[in-house]
Design an enzyme around this catalytic site. Structure first.
Site, PDB file in Angstrom:
ATOM      1  N   LYS A  15      58.252  23.497   8.788  1.00 11.99           N
ATOM      2  CA  LYS A  15      59.118  23.537   9.684  1.00 11.99           C
ATOM      3  C   LYS A  15      60.227  24.567   9.477  1.00 11.99           C
ATOM      4  O   LYS A  15      60.618  25.232  10.379  1.00 11.99           O
ATOM      5  CB  LYS A  15      59.568  22.374   9.955  1.00 11.99           C
ATOM      6  CG  LYS A  15      58.650  21.264  10.486  1.00 11.99           C
ATOM      7  CD  LYS A  15      59.416  20.059  10.948  1.00 11.99           C
ATOM      8  CE  LYS A  15      60.291  19.541  10.122  1.00 11.99           C
ATOM      9  NZ  LYS A  15      59.744  18.447   9.209  1.00 11.99           N
ATOM     10  N   ARG A  85      63.251  11.758  15.488  1.00 14.56           N
ATOM     11  CA  ARG A  85      62.260  11.119  14.584  1.00 14.56           C
ATOM     12  C   ARG A  85      61.864   9.697  15.122  1.00 14.56           C
ATOM     13  O   ARG A  85      60.859   9.221  14.411  1.00 14.56           O
ATOM     14  CB  ARG A  85      63.037  10.938  13.308  1.00 14.56           C
ATOM     15  CG  ARG A  85      63.305  12.139  12.433  1.00 14.56           C
ATOM     16  CD  ARG A  85      62.118  12.527  11.446  1.00 14.56           C
ATOM     17  NE  ARG A  85      62.589  12.432  10.020  1.00 14.56           N
ATOM     18  CZ  ARG A  85      63.319  13.495   9.418  1.00 14.56           C
ATOM     19  NH1 ARG A  85      63.730  14.515  10.243  1.00 14.56           N
ATOM     20  NH2 ARG A  85      63.390  13.533   8.255  1.00 14.56           N
ATOM     21  N   ARG A 124      58.168  22.601  -4.659  1.00 13.77           N
ATOM     22  CA  ARG A 124      59.188  23.438  -3.828  1.00 13.77           C
ATOM     23  C   ARG A 124      60.257  23.446  -4.700  1.00 13.77           C
ATOM     24  O   ARG A 124      60.858  22.626  -5.534  1.00 13.77           O
ATOM     25  CB  ARG A 124      59.432  22.611  -2.340  1.00 13.77           C
ATOM     26  CG  ARG A 124      60.480  23.067  -1.587  1.00 13.77           C
ATOM     27  CD  ARG A 124      60.219  22.975  -0.351  1.00 13.77           C
ATOM     28  NE  ARG A 124      61.108  21.679  -0.237  1.00 13.77           N
ATOM     29  CZ  ARG A 124      60.967  21.015   1.145  1.00 13.77           C
ATOM     30  NH1 ARG A 124      60.705  21.718   2.303  1.00 13.77           N
ATOM     31  NH2 ARG A 124      61.425  19.860   1.413  1.00 13.77           N
ATOM     32  N   ARG A 157      64.769  19.818  -4.786  1.00 12.29           N
ATOM     33  CA  ARG A 157      65.646  19.197  -3.772  1.00 12.29           C
ATOM     34  C   ARG A 157      65.717  17.609  -4.075  1.00 12.29           C
ATOM     35  O   ARG A 157      64.443  17.243  -4.751  1.00 12.29           O
ATOM     36  CB  ARG A 157      65.223  19.158  -2.488  1.00 12.29           C
ATOM     37  CG  ARG A 157      65.938  19.819  -1.449  1.00 12.29           C
ATOM     38  CD  ARG A 157      65.381  20.265  -0.187  1.00 12.29           C
ATOM     39  NE  ARG A 157      64.860  19.134   0.476  1.00 12.29           N
ATOM     40  CZ  ARG A 157      64.572  18.998   1.475  1.00 12.29           C
ATOM     41  NH1 ARG A 157      64.206  20.161   2.364  1.00 12.29           N
ATOM     42  NH2 ARG A 157      64.337  17.984   2.254  1.00 12.29           N
ATOM     43  N   ARG A 168      58.881   9.287   1.945  1.00 15.20           N
ATOM     44  CA  ARG A 168      59.164  10.096   3.418  1.00 15.20           C
ATOM     45  C   ARG A 168      57.942  10.282   4.370  1.00 15.20           C
ATOM     46  O   ARG A 168      57.954  10.313   5.556  1.00 15.20           O
ATOM     47  CB  ARG A 168      59.555  11.460   3.098  1.00 15.20           C
ATOM     48  CG  ARG A 168      61.105  11.625   2.506  1.00 15.20           C
ATOM     49  CD  ARG A 168      61.341  12.773   1.668  1.00 15.20           C
ATOM     50  NE  ARG A 168      61.464  14.058   2.442  1.00 15.20           N
ATOM     51  CZ  ARG A 168      61.642  15.264   2.063  1.00 15.20           C
ATOM     52  NH1 ARG A 168      60.991  15.364   0.706  1.00 15.20           N
ATOM     53  NH2 ARG A 168      61.527  16.102   2.686  1.00 15.20           N
TER      54      ARG A 168
HETATM   55  P1  AMP Z   1      64.532  16.471   6.330  1.00 18.22           P
HETATM   56  O1  AMP Z   1      64.946  17.719   5.670  1.00 18.22           O
HETATM   57  O2  AMP Z   1      64.532  16.766   7.888  1.00 18.22           O
HETATM   58  O3  AMP Z   1      63.223  15.697   5.745  1.00 18.22           O
HETATM   59  O4  AMP Z   1      65.716  15.362   6.385  1.00 18.22           O
HETATM   60  C1  AMP Z   1      66.430  14.806   5.116  1.00 18.22           C
HETATM   61  C2  AMP Z   1      66.785  13.361   5.363  1.00 18.22           C
HETATM   62  O5  AMP Z   1      67.795  13.356   6.271  1.00 18.22           O
HETATM   63  C3  AMP Z   1      65.773  12.367   5.909  1.00 18.22           C
HETATM   64  O6  AMP Z   1      65.034  11.807   4.808  1.00 18.22           O
HETATM   65  C4  AMP Z   1      66.719  11.306   6.405  1.00 18.22           C
HETATM   66  O7  AMP Z   1      67.499  10.505   5.667  1.00 18.22           O
HETATM   67  C5  AMP Z   1      67.831  12.086   7.238  1.00 18.22           C
HETATM   68  N1  AMP Z   1      67.524  12.743   8.637  1.00 18.22           N
HETATM   69  C6  AMP Z   1      67.125  13.854   8.965  1.00 18.22           C
HETATM   70  N2  AMP Z   1      66.883  13.596  10.568  1.00 18.22           N
HETATM   71  C7  AMP Z   1      67.003  12.625  10.814  1.00 18.22           C
HETATM   72  C8  AMP Z   1      66.541  11.809  12.057  1.00 18.22           C
HETATM   73  N3  AMP Z   1      66.328  12.558  13.052  1.00 18.22           N
HETATM   74  N4  AMP Z   1      66.810  10.592  12.024  1.00 18.22           N
HETATM   75  C9  AMP Z   1      67.196   9.991  10.828  1.00 18.22           C
HETATM   76  N5  AMP Z   1      67.337  10.653   9.787  1.00 18.22           N
HETATM   77  C10 AMP Z   1      67.187  11.735   9.681  1.00 18.22           C
END
Ligand code: AMP
Length: 214
Positions: A15, A85, A124, A157, A168
């Site tokens: 993404k 989400r 990664r 990360r 996740r």
């Molecule tokens: P990502 O990099 O998009 O995987 O986001 C990292 C973390 O941020 C996720 O595991 C969530 O804890 C939080 N997060 C990001 N976007 C959202 C969302 N739309 N709703 C809830 N938590 C989010």
């Protein structure tokens, strides 16, 4: 015509890479809620969610995104990455955009099988200085552990460890796949094969947008 995109896909689907290419090509602002939360990692509201892989509560995220979308740099279009989400987030977003006389124009969904995701994420490595992203197997840096772009030391990360990855993916499956149904009903979803090269994935997205405008 205003372009307001959403980009879906499990963690590690590419993404971030597609978002950069799309925002540059179509001149829309890339808004990644994951990045916004990582930037606020020292904020006690967000810190526990980053290490656990659990979603941040809906209302907190919705307020954060709505506030951001009202800024001047989002007026000519945006690309949401990592948001919505949950169904609640999607419905709140629609209500908010309607009030502003705007709407989502395309929803891209990048699809990658689970085994590939695990392989991608555990390898990664990212650059904390410039944001460069590499992969031990799929896209190694020229010199191991060192960023090709700025020479900084690469790191893994916090949320790319195997337990958090599994968590996740489970969270993604449970809470996010319903959204695909939601946007399929709304009629603006575009499914893209994420096992193709980043350039091929982007080409499909670009062609779709160009044909949709005509
Ligand atoms: P990502 O990099 O998009 O995987 O986001 C990292 C973390 O941020 C996720 O595991 C969530 O804890 C939080 N997060 C990001 N976007 C959202 C969302 N739309 N709703 C809830 N938590 C989010």
């Amino acid at each position: 015509m205003e372009k307001n995109f959403i980009l879906f896909g499990p963690p590690g689907a590419g993404k971030g890479t597609q978002a950069k290419m799309i925002s540059k090509r179509f001149e829309v602002l890339h808004l990644s809620t994951g990045d916004m939360i990582r930037e606020a990692k020292d904020d006690p509201v967000f810190a526990p969610y980053l290490t656990s892989g659990q979603l941040v509560p809906d209302q907190i995220i919705v307020d954060m995104v709505e506030k951001r979308l009202q800024r001047e740099d989002c007026k000519s279009g945006f690309l949401l990455d990592g948001f919505p989400r949950t169904l609640f987030q999607a419905e709140e977003l629609d209500k908010f955009l309607k009030k502003m006389n705007r709407k989502i124009t395309e929803v891209f969904c990048i699809e990658v099988p689970e085994e590939d995701i695990i392989k991608r994420l555990s390898g990664r490595r990212v650059c904390p200085a410039c944001g460069g992203s590499f992969n031990l197997v799929l896209k190694p840096s020229k010199k191991e552990g060192v960023c090709d772009f700025c020479g900084a030391k690469l790191v893994q990360r916090k949320d790319d460890n195997p337990d958090t990855i599994k968590e996740r993916l489970d969270v993604y499956k449970k809470q996010t796949e319903i959204l695909i149904e939601y946007y399929t009903k709304a009629g603006n979803i575009v499914r893209v094969d994420g096992t193709l090269s980043p350039e091929q994935v982007f080409e499909k997205i670009e062609n779709f947008v160009n044909n949709n405008i005509k």
